[in-house]
Design a protein around this motif. Structure first.
Motif, mmCIF file in Angstrom:
data_model
loop_
_atom_site.group_PDB
_atom_site.id
_atom_site.type_symbol
_atom_site.label_atom_id
_atom_site.label_comp_id
_atom_site.label_asym_id
_atom_site.label_seq_id
_atom_site.Cartn_x
_atom_site.Cartn_y
_atom_site.Cartn_z
ATOM 1 N N ASP A 89 0.822 -1.207 0.000
ATOM 2 C CA ASP A 89 0.000 0.000 0.000
ATOM 3 C C ASP A 89 0.861 1.265 0.000
ATOM 4 O OD1 ASP A 89 -2.282 -1.495 -0.031
ATOM 5 O OD2 ASP A 89 -2.763 -1.222 2.097
ATOM 6 N N SER A 93 0.888 4.103 -3.033
ATOM 7 C CA SER A 93 0.407 5.451 -2.697
ATOM 8 C C SER A 93 1.483 6.519 -2.838
ATOM 9 C CB SER A 93 -0.151 5.470 -1.271
ATOM 10 O OG SER A 93 0.858 5.174 -0.322
ATOM 11 N N HIS A 150 -8.885 -4.225 -3.891
ATOM 12 C CA HIS A 150 -8.281 -3.060 -3.241
ATOM 13 C C HIS A 150 -7.117 -2.538 -4.081
ATOM 14 C CE1 HIS A 150 -6.383 -0.693 0.022
ATOM 15 N NE2 HIS A 150 -5.265 -1.311 -0.304
ATOM 16 N N ARG A 153 -8.392 -0.987 -7.330
ATOM 17 C CA ARG A 153 -8.995 0.322 -7.099
ATOM 18 C C ARG A 153 -7.919 1.410 -6.965
ATOM 19 N NH1 ARG A 153 -12.120 -1.074 -3.361
ATOM 20 N NH2 ARG A 153 -14.047 -1.237 -4.565
ATOM 21 N N ARG A 154 -6.803 1.062 -6.361
ATOM 22 C CA ARG A 154 -5.711 2.027 -6.243
ATOM 23 C C ARG A 154 -5.175 2.410 -7.626
ATOM 24 N NH1 ARG A 154 -2.437 2.841 -1.589
ATOM 25 N NH2 ARG A 154 -3.619 2.346 0.294
ATOM 26 N N GLN A 156 -6.887 2.248 -10.420
ATOM 27 C CA GLN A 156 -7.951 2.990 -11.092
ATOM 28 C C GLN A 156 -7.993 4.442 -10.624
ATOM 29 O OE1 GLN A 156 -12.148 2.243 -10.035
ATOM 30 N NE2 GLN A 156 -12.458 1.676 -12.180
ATOM 31 N N ARG A 157 -7.907 4.652 -9.334
ATOM 32 C CA ARG A 157 -7.993 6.007 -8.790
ATOM 33 C C ARG A 157 -6.828 6.890 -9.228
ATOM 34 N NH1 ARG A 157 -10.018 4.591 -2.581
ATOM 35 N NH2 ARG A 157 -12.231 4.302 -3.118
ATOM 36 N N ARG A 158 -5.705 6.272 -9.507
ATOM 37 C CA ARG A 158 -4.557 7.058 -9.962
ATOM 38 C C ARG A 158 -4.534 7.213 -11.479
ATOM 39 N NH1 ARG A 158 0.865 6.422 -6.578
ATOM 40 N NH2 ARG A 158 0.994 8.538 -7.426
ATOM 41 N N GLY A 159 -5.561 6.673 -12.148
ATOM 42 C CA GLY A 159 -5.677 6.836 -13.594
ATOM 43 C C GLY A 159 -4.678 6.031 -14.384
ATOM 44 N N LEU A 167 -12.700 -1.956 -13.077
ATOM 45 C CA LEU A 167 -12.283 -2.458 -11.772
ATOM 46 C C LEU A 167 -12.395 -3.977 -11.691
ATOM 47 C CD1 LEU A 167 -11.366 -1.725 -8.899
ATOM 48 C CD2 LEU A 167 -13.784 -1.526 -8.286
#
Length: 212
Positions: A89, A93, A150, A153-154, A156-159, A167
């Motif tokens: 993680d 991040s 999970h 999704r990380r 995906q959220r960062r493009g 997803l």
């Protein structure tokens, strides 16, 4: 004050001894399960090989299924003081290059898979005849998919995902490349080194998930 210090010392020493005993039981159990199989291995044999009592084993784990669960949980952490999921993680991040993230995830598989994959294959085989192992297998598969979702999704959220990969599909891909069966095929059966295996997983994730 001397009495209190002695009590703290005694409690700390007892905890350390209990942890060593627990680790010894798990090491012995893993060897016995993988060499003899789940059904054939007995708690009595595990206790004898670990140099402890059957009562101690049951008290610590509640029986064979509890031991297997503990082996699975231990394997999830990988190596080192910080569990692999936490390091994963942190990488996803803070790192700005998605390729480094996916190659890093490939490296994490070289920590986790050698411990975890043989245990999961054991669970899968035992689940055919043992209800407790059936329940554990369902839990393992649910947790794995939750973790991979999970991770997806990380991304995906960062493009970072390739256009057209949502997803659910990203989760499917991550599940395939983190599966015990892939480790079994490439490392246990085909003789790949852990370095080759980790690099393959990282490169395959890059090819499957990121824009070309």
């Amino acid at each position: 004050m001397e009495v209190k210090s002695k009590r703290r010392y005694d409690a700390s020493r007892r905890r350390a001894q209990a942890e060593r005993t627990r680790a010894s039981i798990l090491d012995v159990a893993r060897r016995e399960f993988l060499e003899r199989g789940y059904a054939t291995t007995t708690v009595a044999r595990i206790a004898a090989e670990a140099g402890t009592s059957v009562e101690t084993v049951y008290k610590a784990f509640g029986g064979k299924s509890g031991i297997v669960r503990a082996l699975w949980e231990r394997g999830l952490g990988g190596r080192g003081p910080v569990p692999a999921p936490q390091r994963s993680d942190l990488l996803s991040s803070t790192e700005t290059d998605p390729r480094r993230v996916l190659r890093g995830w490939g490296q994490f598989t070289t920590e986790v898979a050698p411990e975890l994959a043989p245990v999961l294959l054991l669970v899968r085989g035992a689940a055919a005849t043992d209800p407790e192992m059936t329940a554990l297998l369902e839990e393992v598969e649910t947790q794995q998919r939750t973790r991979m979702r999970h991770n997806a999704r990380r991304l995906q959220r960062r493009g970072w995902l390739r256009p057209g990969i949502g997803l659910s599909r990203a989760t499917d891909i991550l599940c395939v490349y983190s599966s015990a069966e892939l480790y079994e095929q490439l490392v246990l059966k085909s003789g790949w080194s852990l370095k080759q295996y980790g690099e393959f997983v990282g490169d395959a994730l890059i090819a499957a998930l990121l824009p070309g």
